[in-house]
Every structure is written in C-alpha cells, then in structure tokens.
Scaffold this motif. Structure first.
Motif, short mmCIF file in Angstrom:
data_model
loop_
_atom_site.label_atom_id
_atom_site.label_comp_id
_atom_site.label_asym_id
_atom_site.label_seq_id
_atom_site.Cartn_x
_atom_site.Cartn_y
_atom_site.Cartn_z
N LEU A 141 0.80 -1.21 0.00
CA LEU A 141 0.00 0.00 0.00
C LEU A 141 0.84 1.27 0.00
O LEU A 141 0.34 2.35 -0.34
N PHE A 142 2.11 1.15 0.35
CA PHE A 142 2.91 2.34 0.60
C PHE A 142 4.18 2.46 -0.24
O PHE A 142 4.74 3.55 -0.35
N ILE A 143 4.67 1.38 -0.82
CA ILE A 143 5.92 1.41 -1.54
C ILE A 143 5.85 2.40 -2.72
O ILE A 143 4.83 2.55 -3.37
N ILE A 144 6.96 3.07 -3.00
CA ILE A 144 7.03 4.07 -4.05
C ILE A 144 6.79 3.42 -5.42
O ILE A 144 7.38 2.37 -5.72
N PRO A 145 5.96 4.01 -6.27
CA PRO A 145 5.72 3.45 -7.61
C PRO A 145 7.01 3.44 -8.43
O PRO A 145 7.76 4.42 -8.43
N PRO A 146 7.29 2.37 -9.14
CA PRO A 146 8.52 2.30 -9.95
C PRO A 146 8.61 3.41 -11.00
O PRO A 146 9.71 3.86 -11.34
N GLN A 147 7.46 3.87 -11.50
CA GLN A 147 7.45 4.86 -12.57
C GLN A 147 8.12 6.17 -12.18
O GLN A 147 8.59 6.91 -13.05
N ILE A 148 8.15 6.49 -10.89
CA ILE A 148 8.68 7.79 -10.49
C ILE A 148 10.10 7.71 -9.94
O ILE A 148 10.66 8.73 -9.54
N CYS A 149 10.67 6.51 -9.92
CA CYS A 149 12.05 6.37 -9.42
C CYS A 149 12.89 5.54 -10.39
O CYS A 149 13.69 4.70 -9.97
N ASN A 150 12.65 5.76 -11.69
CA ASN A 150 13.42 5.10 -12.75
C ASN A 150 13.37 3.57 -12.66
O ASN A 150 14.33 2.90 -13.05
N TYR A 151 12.29 3.05 -12.12
CA TYR A 151 12.05 1.60 -12.04
C TYR A 151 13.12 0.88 -11.22
O TYR A 151 13.34 -0.32 -11.38
#
Length: 341
Positions: A141-151
């Motif tokens: 529910l909380f982990i950073i989306p890969p799309q915004i941290c260069n995957y």
C-alpha cells in the motif's frame, strides 16, 4: 525423464496458477492499464501513490496540470474549490497524494512532474512529523511506484503486491466481501470500507475524480450531518491518544534533508508559489523544534505553517473522521490562515 518432468510440473503448477490469477485478476490495478482507476467495482485497497501517478500520466497531456497538492492521506481534506480562492482561477489542479507518506515519496512525485515537463505553478505541501519519520515505506500500500524512481524498485514493488495477494487474511476478506457485500472490521486496509461511486452527484457514496484524483467523502459527511457517524465505537478510537505535553523526535537527518532541499530546488526552478502546512493532528503532539527550524530555513519561514500541538481544532473530535484524519472544515480554516499572510 518423463516422471521428472511430471514432478516438476506438479510442484510448479500451484505457483503458476497463483501468478496467473494475480496477473489476470489484477486486484491491485498494477498490471493492466485503466482509463478510470477509481472504478466503483474495485473493493480492494490499492497503492494510492501508484494510482495517483497513473492517473496523472493518463491526463497530463490533455489537461496540462500546473498546480498540485502533495502529501499523505491527510491532504485529501484540502479541496480544489477552496484552494482556488487563493490561487489564480486559471490554475489547473491535481491532487497528487499517497497513503502513509514519506519524504522520498513526496520528492519523487515532485521530481516526476518536473521530468514529465509539467509546471509547478502552485504547490500546497501537506506534511506532518509522522510523514517526516518515513524516509521510504514498505508494504504494497505504501511502496514508491517504480514509474517515479526510474524503475529501481520494480522487482520489490511487484513482489510486495504478490505477497499481499497470497496473504490468507487478504483472500479471506476479499472473498467474504464479494459474497456478503459488507465491510467488516477485521478487513482493515485490505478492503475499502466505503463504496466509491462513479457519479459525483451520487452523494450516498464517496467519489474520487478520475481526472484530478480529488476525493470527496460524501458518505461519511452525510452521516455526520445526520448525527449518525460518531457511534460509541468511533468515539472510542479518540480516547487516550492525546499528548499535548509531548514532542516528536528529531526526524530530519542528512538523507531526509537532502531530499527536502531537492524539493526546494525544484520549487526554485519552477518559480513555484508554495506553502508548507504541518497538519493539526488529533494527538496534539508538537513537531520537534529542530525539524521546524530546518523547514523554516530551507523553505522560508513565511512559507511554513506549523499547526502541530494543541489547537482549537483538536480539542473537539467532531473535527476528525477518526484519530488520524481531519475534516475539510479544518483544512478550509487552515488555508484561510496560510494565505491571509
């Protein structure tokens, strides 16, 4: 050899079946693309940071968003209708929040807008000491989306969701809700407690705008107006959580400071009209003076507004949905104070 292959297939079939169901059902809405990520048919709790990222990607070219509210779930009490009283009417609003919230998550969202060529004309950044305590967060529910941290975390992201999908408590709650159609206390964050309508005019249920991700708690607010919301069970959650003589620990260390300074640099780059709000939490605990001093120094004292500690709102539980989230009437008064300067 044939028996060996049969044995391998026998043992691997359950894994293949689970992964197949995970991908096909896509209960967390992270596999397939959706035009509307806030469908009323989805009863499963999802990663809000991921969903708001995908909705932004869906709509950024068409709507050219330039004004953002960033924060955790507490920021959802801040509405476009009220904010537009204090920023240019021509501003195009997007509510880019996440559940729980972390310093890293907020930074990467702001950086993502910049990387996409978006404008940061106005920003209302809603934080609190609990958000500052989180550098990054774990869990689906909380982990950073890969799309915004260069995957960089793409494997971990899908692994966390697969673990959640195979969790017995999740499966039990999902099946129970699908059969009974009723939310039960044990379902926790696995299942959405209140129905999300796809019609903004249907005030019997909650509504999240599929374009700008603004959330309206119509159902709860209706119960409050009718005097049916604050039951004995709901009032009980407010007991013994206030500590007006307490101060949060000092959370802003070097790595958090670097990200916060990075946020300020992005604001400078875009000549952003920004305000930082430290939320008035019901617990009445004050932000650590060292953290406040850092925020004042980094963002400018005129742009930082500290509403932590005991105040006129958190002496009355009627200003809160529960011990964690304050209502829009509080947010409206906060904005009036913030922009009156």
């Amino acid at each position: 050899m044939k028996r060996f292959i049969q044995t391998i297939f026998l043992f691997s079939f359950p894994v293949i079946a689970i992964i197949g169901a995970f991908v096909y059902l896509d209960l967390f809405e992270i596999i397939w693309h959706y035009d509307n990520y806030y469908s009323s048919s989805n009863c499963v709790g999802t990663n809000r940071g991921y969903i708001t990222t995908m909705v932004y990607k869906n709509n950024k070219e068409k709507y050219k968003f330039d004004s953002f509210i960033f924060g955790n779930s507490r920021s959802r009490s801040y509405t476009e209708a009220e904010w537009k009283n204090y920023i240019a009417k021509s501003s195009v609003y997007y509510h880019y929040d996440e559940s729980g919230g972390s310093v890293s998550g907020i930074y990467h969202k702001i950086k993502f807008v910049d990387n996409c060529g978006g404008k940061l004309r106005n920003v209302l950044l809603v934080i609190d000491p609990e958000l500052l305590s989180n550098y990054e967060q774990d869990g689906h529910l909380f982990i950073i989306p890969p799309q915004i941290c260069n995957y960089e975390n793409v494997i971990t992201f899908y692994k966390e969701h697969l673990i959640a999908f195979t969790n017995f408590n999740f499966l039990r709650a999902y099946i129970d809700y699908k059969i009974s159609g009723k939310y039960k206390d044990y379902m926790g964050d696995f299942i959405i407690e209140y129905v999300n309508s796809e019609n903004k005019n249907d005030h019997r249920h909650n509504y999240t705008d599929p374009i700008n991700s603004e959330t309206f708690r119509f159902e709860q607010d209706s119960l409050i107006r009718n005097g049916k919301y604050y039951t004995k069970e709901r009032i009980a959650v407010f007991k013994n959580v206030q500590h007006p003589d307490s101060i949060y620990p000092n959370y802003i260390d070097n790595k958090r400071a670097e990200l916060l300074e990075g946020i300020r640099m992005l604001f400078d780059k875009h000549h952003t009209n920004y305000k930082i709000v430290i939320s008035p939490l019901y617990n009445q605990i004050r932000i650590n003076p060292k953290d406040l001093e850092f925020l004042n120094r980094t963002f400018g004292k005129a742009n930082v507004f500290d509403f932590s500690g005991k105040n006129k709102w958190n002496i009355d539980y009627h200003n809160y949905y529960e011990q964690s989230h304050y209502r829009p009437n509080v947010a409206n008064e906060v904005m009036k104070i913030v922009y009156s300067r």
